[in-house]
Scaffold this motif. Sequence first.
Motif, PDB file in Angstrom:
ATOM      1  N   LEU A 127      67.811  47.024  45.908  1.00 49.87           N
ATOM      2  CA  LEU A 127      68.688  46.996  47.080  1.00 49.87           C
ATOM      3  C   LEU A 127      67.984  47.568  48.305  1.00 49.87           C
ATOM      4  N   PHE A 128      66.939  48.363  48.066  1.00 47.37           N
ATOM      5  CA  PHE A 128      66.238  49.033  49.165  1.00 47.37           C
ATOM      6  C   PHE A 128      64.761  48.653  49.243  1.00 47.37           C
ATOM      7  N   VAL A 129      64.123  48.496  48.059  1.00 51.92           N
ATOM      8  CA  VAL A 129      62.703  48.175  48.028  1.00 51.92           C
ATOM      9  C   VAL A 129      62.406  47.371  46.765  1.00 51.92           C
ATOM     10  N   LYS A 130      61.470  46.420  46.866  1.00 53.83           N
ATOM     11  CA  LYS A 130      61.124  45.594  45.718  1.00 53.83           C
ATOM     12  C   LYS A 130      60.279  46.394  44.731  1.00 53.83           C
ATOM     13  N   VAL A 131      60.605  46.262  43.447  1.00 53.34           N
ATOM     14  CA  VAL A 131      59.854  46.932  42.376  1.00 53.34           C
ATOM     15  C   VAL A 131      59.408  45.861  41.385  1.00 53.34           C
ATOM     16  N   SER A 132      58.245  46.036  40.805  1.00 54.20           N
ATOM     17  CA  SER A 132      57.713  45.050  39.872  1.00 54.20           C
ATOM     18  C   SER A 132      58.457  45.064  38.541  1.00 54.20           C
ATOM     19  N   ALA A 133      59.137  43.965  38.239  1.00 55.76           N
ATOM     20  CA  ALA A 133      59.799  43.836  36.939  1.00 55.76           C
ATOM     21  C   ALA A 133      58.771  43.665  35.829  1.00 55.76           C
ATOM     22  N   HIS A 134      57.606  43.073  36.156  1.00 56.48           N
ATOM     23  CA  HIS A 134      56.561  42.878  35.145  1.00 56.48           C
ATOM     24  C   HIS A 134      56.046  44.215  34.613  1.00 56.48           C
ATOM     25  N   THR A 135      55.676  45.113  35.525  1.00 57.13           N
ATOM     26  CA  THR A 135      55.155  46.403  35.057  1.00 57.13           C
ATOM     27  C   THR A 135      56.263  47.239  34.415  1.00 57.13           C
ATOM     28  N   THR A 136      57.502  47.060  34.867  1.00 61.05           N
ATOM     29  CA  THR A 136      58.635  47.746  34.219  1.00 61.05           C
ATOM     30  C   THR A 136      58.746  47.312  32.767  1.00 61.05           C
ATOM     31  N   GLY A 137      58.675  46.000  32.528  1.00 59.98           N
ATOM     32  CA  GLY A 137      58.813  45.475  31.175  1.00 59.98           C
ATOM     33  C   GLY A 137      57.698  45.905  30.244  1.00 59.98           C
TER      34      GLY A 137
END
Length: 220
Positions: A127-137
Amino acid sequence: MSRRLATLISYIFHPIWFPVVMLVFYLQANPIAFGLSRPSDDMLLIFQTLIICLILPMVSMVVMWRIKLVSSLHMDNRMERIGPYIAMLIFLLWYYLNINQYGVAPIYRLYILGTLISLGLVFLSNLFVKVSAHTTGVSGALINLVIAKQRFDFSELPFRISSVPYILSFDIIVIIFILILLIVLLSRSYLNKHTLTELFGGIVIGFLGQILALRLIEII
């Protein structure tokens, strides 16, 4: 690293595959933890996971693309990720709330809860800044494997190639996942999909989700 190779790596290690892949992995590593004698004894569980955690989320993303809620399936725009994240949260929550009926191993239940927490954090961050879903996974799977080894006594992965049995230790598997995380970091950075802050933010969220799940697993 070529752009084509980096794109292929992004597809192979997309987080949408991980619930099914981790289920098959833990079934192979220790089917007894699932109340089974062989990994193939409960194909229904794999089928249910495939439908709820992979096919339905993919269908929902395609539908959003077709009705122009997102401009492309890559969803490079931060705000376009809101709908797909909500859909995945719904499907993953549905799966987790019914997971005890499927008779899964505690470590896999922990993984799903941690993934659900991480996805919620990614959604809020988005909602505020894009975060990498790939590195999260990838980082979530990595720390879950470490927890499996330290807390749940998983030590090896037996498998066969051309009827020849092999055994891979969890120490080696953890090292492989660290290398995968580095490769994903490089590929997403090379494709200019994320800044380093967004990539490392995903790693932190992936770790945090599994750690929080470990604390909450007996409560939720």
